[in-house]
Design a protein around this motif. Structure first.
Motif: not given
Length: 124
Positions: A19-23, A76-77, A115-118
């Protein structure tokens, strides 16, 4: 800060996912980041966190030894590498950010941005 999580999907037991999360919006390097998950009918569960200052990580008990958190401040991840997935790992996964701080933050209320969730679904 805005967080965008991605990378979820449908996999079989024993498979891996990242999973990735970009800010975006503020200086990412000053944020401690966390991952949480929530399965249907269950409470939100802490998965892991990574400190902004040291890069040290701390994982929840149910994922220790299988999941790894890392971050790339230049991108930013923050990442959540999930190995040896089990059906019990099925949940919506959320990334979260907290500005500064020097501890490991394991409560959802410790975080300021989400975040919005995955969705991650692991079939047996």
């Amino acid at each position: 800060v805005q967080l965008q999580a991605s990378g979820g999907g449908l996999v079989q037991a024993g498979d891996s996912l990242r999973l990735s999360c970009v800010a975006s919006g503020q200086s990412f390097s000053k944020f401690s980041m966390g991952w949480f998950r929530q399965a249907p009918g269950k409470e939100c569960e802490f998965v892991g966190t990574i400190q902004w200052s040291t890069g040290r990580t701390y994982n929840g008990g149910s994922v220790k030894g299988r999941f790894t958190i890392s971050r790339d401040n230049a991108k930013n991840t923050v990442y959540l590498q999930m190995n040896s997935l089990k059906p019990d790992d099925t949940a919506v996964y959320y990334c979260a950010a907290r500005y500064s701080g020097s501890l490991f933050y394991i409560r959802a209320s410790d975080y300021d941005y989400w975040g919005q969730g995955t969705q991650v679904t692991v079939s047996s």
